[in-house]
Motif scaffolding. Structure first.
Motif, PDB file in Angstrom:
ATOM      1  N   PHE A  19      41.889  46.419  52.350  1.00 44.39           N
ATOM      2  CA  PHE A  19      41.049  46.513  51.162  1.00 44.39           C
ATOM      3  C   PHE A  19      39.597  46.559  51.589  1.00 44.39           C
ATOM      4  O   PHE A  19      39.216  45.889  52.548  1.00 44.39           O
ATOM      5  CB  PHE A  19      41.257  45.285  50.258  1.00 44.39           C
ATOM      6  CG  PHE A  19      42.607  45.182  49.645  1.00 44.39           C
ATOM      7  CD1 PHE A  19      42.848  45.697  48.383  1.00 44.39           C
ATOM      8  CD2 PHE A  19      43.648  44.561  50.318  1.00 44.39           C
ATOM      9  CE1 PHE A  19      44.107  45.595  47.809  1.00 44.39           C
ATOM     10  CE2 PHE A  19      44.906  44.456  49.754  1.00 44.39           C
ATOM     11  CZ  PHE A  19      45.134  44.977  48.486  1.00 44.39           C
ATOM     12  N   GLY A  20      38.791  47.315  50.865  1.00 42.51           N
ATOM     13  CA  GLY A  20      37.377  47.367  51.175  1.00 42.51           C
ATOM     14  C   GLY A  20      36.544  47.645  49.944  1.00 42.51           C
ATOM     15  O   GLY A  20      37.057  48.079  48.912  1.00 42.51           O
ATOM     16  N   GLY A  35      44.807  52.541  52.758  1.00 37.55           N
ATOM     17  CA  GLY A  35      43.456  52.023  52.583  1.00 37.55           C
ATOM     18  C   GLY A  35      43.126  51.960  51.104  1.00 37.55           C
ATOM     19  O   GLY A  35      43.209  52.980  50.408  1.00 37.55           O
ATOM     20  N   ILE A  36      42.779  50.793  50.630  1.00 39.55           N
ATOM     21  CA  ILE A  36      42.562  50.577  49.201  1.00 39.55           C
ATOM     22  C   ILE A  36      41.122  50.149  48.949  1.00 39.55           C
ATOM     23  O   ILE A  36      40.647  49.176  49.530  1.00 39.55           O
ATOM     24  CB  ILE A  36      43.525  49.511  48.652  1.00 39.55           C
ATOM     25  CG1 ILE A  36      44.977  49.927  48.942  1.00 39.55           C
ATOM     26  CG2 ILE A  36      43.298  49.287  47.157  1.00 39.55           C
ATOM     27  CD1 ILE A  36      45.993  48.836  48.717  1.00 39.55           C
ATOM     28  N   ALA A  37      40.455  50.877  48.081  1.00 38.51           N
ATOM     29  CA  ALA A  37      39.110  50.490  47.652  1.00 38.51           C
ATOM     30  C   ALA A  37      39.247  49.687  46.362  1.00 38.51           C
ATOM     31  O   ALA A  37      40.030  50.044  45.477  1.00 38.51           O
ATOM     32  CB  ALA A  37      38.245  51.725  47.401  1.00 38.51           C
ATOM     33  N   VAL A  38      38.511  48.603  46.281  1.00 38.43           N
ATOM     34  CA  VAL A  38      38.529  47.827  45.037  1.00 38.43           C
ATOM     35  C   VAL A  38      37.692  48.567  43.993  1.00 38.43           C
ATOM     36  O   VAL A  38      36.839  49.391  44.323  1.00 38.43           O
ATOM     37  CB  VAL A  38      38.026  46.378  45.257  1.00 38.43           C
ATOM     38  CG1 VAL A  38      38.990  45.606  46.129  1.00 38.43           C
ATOM     39  CG2 VAL A  38      36.644  46.346  45.846  1.00 38.43           C
ATOM     40  N   GLY A  39      37.947  48.272  42.744  1.00 36.42           N
ATOM     41  CA  GLY A  39      37.301  48.992  41.649  1.00 36.42           C
ATOM     42  C   GLY A  39      35.791  48.969  41.665  1.00 36.42           C
ATOM     43  O   GLY A  39      35.145  49.901  41.199  1.00 36.42           O
ATOM     44  N   VAL A  52      42.698  53.291  44.637  1.00 32.96           N
ATOM     45  CA  VAL A  52      41.635  52.434  44.106  1.00 32.96           C
ATOM     46  C   VAL A  52      42.299  51.443  43.159  1.00 32.96           C
ATOM     47  O   VAL A  52      43.015  51.847  42.236  1.00 32.96           O
ATOM     48  CB  VAL A  52      40.558  53.254  43.356  1.00 32.96           C
ATOM     49  CG1 VAL A  52      39.506  52.336  42.759  1.00 32.96           C
ATOM     50  CG2 VAL A  52      39.911  54.270  44.289  1.00 32.96           C
ATOM     51  N   CYS A  53      42.101  50.160  43.428  1.00 31.82           N
ATOM     52  CA  CYS A  53      42.695  49.138  42.573  1.00 31.82           C
ATOM     53  C   CYS A  53      41.665  48.673  41.541  1.00 31.82           C
ATOM     54  O   CYS A  53      40.529  49.136  41.528  1.00 31.82           O
ATOM     55  CB  CYS A  53      43.221  47.967  43.399  1.00 31.82           C
ATOM     56  SG  CYS A  53      41.983  46.942  44.203  1.00 31.82           S
ATOM     57  N   ASP A  54      42.067  47.762  40.697  1.00 33.72           N
ATOM     58  CA  ASP A  54      41.155  47.203  39.706  1.00 33.72           C
ATOM     59  C   ASP A  54      39.985  46.510  40.386  1.00 33.72           C
ATOM     60  O   ASP A  54      40.044  46.142  41.558  1.00 33.72           O
ATOM     61  CB  ASP A  54      41.884  46.187  38.819  1.00 33.72           C
ATOM     62  CG  ASP A  54      42.834  46.834  37.821  1.00 33.72           C
ATOM     63  OD1 ASP A  54      42.722  48.056  37.585  1.00 33.72           O
ATOM     64  OD2 ASP A  54      43.687  46.105  37.278  1.00 33.72           O
ATOM     65  N   ASP A  55      38.957  46.292  39.623  1.00 37.86           N
ATOM     66  CA  ASP A  55      37.776  45.580  40.078  1.00 37.86           C
ATOM     67  C   ASP A  55      38.162  44.205  40.620  1.00 37.86           C
ATOM     68  O   ASP A  55      39.133  43.593  40.171  1.00 37.86           O
ATOM     69  CB  ASP A  55      36.817  45.424  38.890  1.00 37.86           C
ATOM     70  CG  ASP A  55      35.453  44.948  39.296  1.00 37.86           C
ATOM     71  OD1 ASP A  55      35.324  43.754  39.630  1.00 37.86           O
ATOM     72  OD2 ASP A  55      34.525  45.758  39.277  1.00 37.86           O
ATOM     73  N   ILE A  56      37.400  43.724  41.555  1.00 30.09           N
ATOM     74  CA  ILE A  56      37.654  42.416  42.149  1.00 30.09           C
ATOM     75  C   ILE A  56      37.637  41.317  41.087  1.00 30.09           C
ATOM     76  O   ILE A  56      38.416  40.370  41.133  1.00 30.09           O
ATOM     77  CB  ILE A  56      36.655  42.129  43.301  1.00 30.09           C
ATOM     78  CG1 ILE A  56      37.088  40.930  44.130  1.00 30.09           C
ATOM     79  CG2 ILE A  56      35.248  41.927  42.804  1.00 30.09           C
ATOM     80  CD1 ILE A  56      38.151  41.222  45.098  1.00 30.09           C
ATOM     81  N   ILE A  61      42.785  42.887  43.884  1.00 31.79           N
ATOM     82  CA  ILE A  61      43.510  42.673  45.136  1.00 31.79           C
ATOM     83  C   ILE A  61      44.822  41.938  44.870  1.00 31.79           C
ATOM     84  O   ILE A  61      45.874  42.327  45.384  1.00 31.79           O
ATOM     85  CB  ILE A  61      42.639  41.909  46.157  1.00 31.79           C
ATOM     86  CG1 ILE A  61      41.465  42.804  46.594  1.00 31.79           C
ATOM     87  CG2 ILE A  61      43.467  41.459  47.364  1.00 31.79           C
ATOM     88  CD1 ILE A  61      40.468  42.120  47.493  1.00 31.79           C
ATOM     89  N   TYR A  62      44.777  40.923  44.049  1.00 33.87           N
ATOM     90  CA  TYR A  62      45.987  40.169  43.711  1.00 33.87           C
ATOM     91  C   TYR A  62      47.043  41.092  43.092  1.00 33.87           C
ATOM     92  O   TYR A  62      48.205  41.090  43.525  1.00 33.87           O
ATOM     93  CB  TYR A  62      45.645  39.034  42.743  1.00 33.87           C
ATOM     94  CG  TYR A  62      46.843  38.314  42.198  1.00 33.87           C
ATOM     95  CD1 TYR A  62      47.517  37.376  42.970  1.00 33.87           C
ATOM     96  CD2 TYR A  62      47.309  38.573  40.907  1.00 33.87           C
ATOM     97  CE1 TYR A  62      48.632  36.716  42.474  1.00 33.87           C
ATOM     98  CE2 TYR A  62      48.422  37.910  40.414  1.00 33.87           C
ATOM     99  CZ  TYR A  62      49.087  36.992  41.192  1.00 33.87           C
ATOM    100  OH  TYR A  62      50.192  36.352  40.700  1.00 33.87           O
TER     101      TYR A  62
END
Length: 71
Positions: A19-20, A35-39, A52-56, A61-62
């Motif tokens: 995650f980054g 490779g996953i970028a947070v929102g 791209v996942c939801d915002d931190i 990440i969870y």
């Protein structure tokens, strides 16, 4: 650091998920299998991420770790 981690645990890049949020994480996201970028990540990082996942602040990440059955 990831190469040392892989050597220590006798693992392969194909086994890594990272995650980054900043452009300093670009090499790490490209090196890992997923490779996953947070929102809330920089747009440039989102462009190279596999996902791209939801915002931190929204537990991105969870939620993604649960999606991949890591927790």
């Amino acid at each position: 650091a990831l190469k040392y981690f892989l050597r220590y645990f006798d693992a392969k890049p194909s086994e890594l998920i990272a995650f980054g949020d900043g452009m300093n994480d670009a090499d790490m996201l490209e090196y890992c299998h997923i490779g996953i970028a947070v929102g809330n990540a920089k747009e440039g990082l989102k462009a190279i991420a596999d996902e791209v996942c939801d915002d931190i602040a929204e537990d991105g990440i969870y939620k993604t770790m649960k999606k991949y059955q890591l927790i």
